[in-house]
Motif scaffolding. Structure first.
Motif, short mmCIF file in Angstrom:
data_model
loop_
_atom_site.label_atom_id
_atom_site.label_comp_id
_atom_site.label_asym_id
_atom_site.label_seq_id
_atom_site.Cartn_x
_atom_site.Cartn_y
_atom_site.Cartn_z
N ALA A 143 0.83 -1.20 0.00
CA ALA A 143 0.00 0.00 0.00
C ALA A 143 0.87 1.25 0.00
N GLY A 144 1.96 1.21 0.77
CA GLY A 144 2.85 2.36 0.81
C GLY A 144 3.51 2.60 -0.53
N PHE A 145 3.93 1.54 -1.18
CA PHE A 145 4.56 1.70 -2.49
C PHE A 145 3.54 2.19 -3.52
N ASN A 146 2.35 1.63 -3.51
CA ASN A 146 1.33 2.05 -4.46
C ASN A 146 1.01 3.53 -4.32
N LYS A 147 1.10 4.03 -3.09
CA LYS A 147 0.84 5.46 -2.87
C LYS A 147 1.83 6.30 -3.64
N LEU A 148 3.07 5.82 -3.77
CA LEU A 148 4.09 6.56 -4.51
C LEU A 148 3.77 6.63 -5.99
N TYR A 149 2.96 5.69 -6.48
CA TYR A 149 2.68 5.62 -7.91
C TYR A 149 1.41 6.35 -8.32
N GLU A 150 0.64 6.83 -7.37
CA GLU A 150 -0.66 7.43 -7.70
C GLU A 150 -0.52 8.60 -8.67
N ASN A 151 0.48 9.46 -8.44
CA ASN A 151 0.60 10.63 -9.31
C ASN A 151 1.14 10.26 -10.69
N ARG A 152 1.63 9.05 -10.86
CA ARG A 152 2.02 8.60 -12.20
C ARG A 152 0.79 8.27 -13.05
N TYR A 153 -0.26 7.83 -12.41
CA TYR A 153 -1.46 7.38 -13.12
C TYR A 153 -2.63 8.35 -13.04
N LYS A 154 -2.59 9.27 -12.11
CA LYS A 154 -3.73 10.16 -11.90
C LYS A 154 -3.32 11.60 -12.07
N PRO A 155 -4.07 12.36 -12.89
CA PRO A 155 -5.25 11.92 -13.64
C PRO A 155 -4.84 11.03 -14.82
N PRO A 156 -5.74 10.17 -15.29
CA PRO A 156 -5.42 9.29 -16.42
C PRO A 156 -5.05 10.09 -17.67
N ASN A 157 -3.91 9.76 -18.24
CA ASN A 157 -3.36 10.54 -19.35
C ASN A 157 -3.66 9.86 -20.68
N PHE A 158 -4.84 10.09 -21.21
CA PHE A 158 -5.24 9.47 -22.48
C PHE A 158 -4.42 10.02 -23.64
#
Length: 266
Positions: A143-158
């Motif tokens: 969960a801690g690691f996934n938190k680091l990745y949130e800004n890589r995916y959000k907002p979704p970059n179509f």
């Protein structure tokens, strides 16, 4: 298991996007290093990372691009500043790598005068050897690691996804034209990491990459399934030693089933 000697080269780069994969492979071939087959290990992040620099400004492009790359990088949606950056980078190598030169010069002068190169380093306690020791980032849980990745995916970059898909198709087409057997592997991630992705974008990624492989004659394997569990991962996105061995064995078995028909024995 392949019943022949095969020589492999690992050309992966940290935070590499699909567009980077394309320029790396194309430059290898133009340099006379043409492989018989390539294995492309992909996941959604290779198409939609919000942190990575725009196409044409990533580290692989800074080193490998030239005037021949312009027709692939220039597009109507670019601003005048972006066009200027790409043109200068294509014709002037120093301009492409100016940030690296600046970093080296800054650090060298900092060491010469024994002064920290930035306020960040000045605020940190030096070690007993006088050198900066940065804390090792080790997520205590997924969960801690996934938190680091949130800004890589959000907002979704179509938009970035669409641009990277263009290069994915260029890469597959390049392999077909150069008679290079292309194997695409959808890599496993943890369930919790997968939930970070926008479902619409993730479904589009799966559908479009699979369809492109069919269109350009690439072999497609989907390894993102329950065979890989949390204990196989170093974090939410990268396999550990156990998971890597499992991946390798599965890949080899899959290659045996499809047959590396174009790979010459060495």
């Amino acid at each position: 298991n392949l019943e022949r000697n095969v020589k492999f080269s690992n050309l992966s780069i940290v935070s590499c996007m699909v567009s980077d994969m394309y320029i790396i492979l194309s430059r290898c071939v133009s340099a006379g290093k043409k492989p018989d087959a390539v294995v492309l290990c992909i996941q959604s992040r290779d198409f939609v990372d919000n942190i990575v620099q725009p196409i044409g400004q990533t580290p692989p492009f800074e080193v490998l691009q030239d005037w021949k790359s312009l027709n692939e990088l220039l597009r109507p949606s670019l601003t005048s500043k972006e066009v200027r950056e790409l043109v200068l980078s294509a014709f002037w190598y120093y301009y492409r790598v100016r940030i690296d030169y600046r970093t080296v010069l800054t650090e060298s002068f900092s060491a010469f005068v024994s002064h920290p190169s930035s306020l960040y380093y000045a605020s940190r306690e030096p070690s007993s050897t006088g050198r900066e020791v940065l804390p090792e980032v080790r997520p205590t849980d997924l969960a801690g690691f996934n938190k680091l990745y949130e800004n890589r995916y959000k907002p979704p970059n179509f938009k970035r996804f669409s641009l990277e898909m263009v290069f994915f198709e260029k890469l597959l087409d390049f392999c077909r034209r150069e008679n290079i057997q292309c194997i695409v592997v959808n890599m496993p991630v943890t369930v919790s990491h997968h939930l970070l992705l926008d479902s619409k974008l993730d479904n589009k990624y799966l559908a479009d990459t699979h369809q492109a492989c069919q269109e350009f004659g690439a072999v497609y394997f989907d390894f993102n399934d329950p065979q890989f569990v949390n204990h196989d991962f170093l974090d939410g996105f990268h396999l550990n030693a156990i998971g890597s061995e499992k991946f390798q064995n599965r890949l080899v078995d899959s290659l045996v089933r499809v047959g590396l028909t174009r790979v010459r024995p060495h």
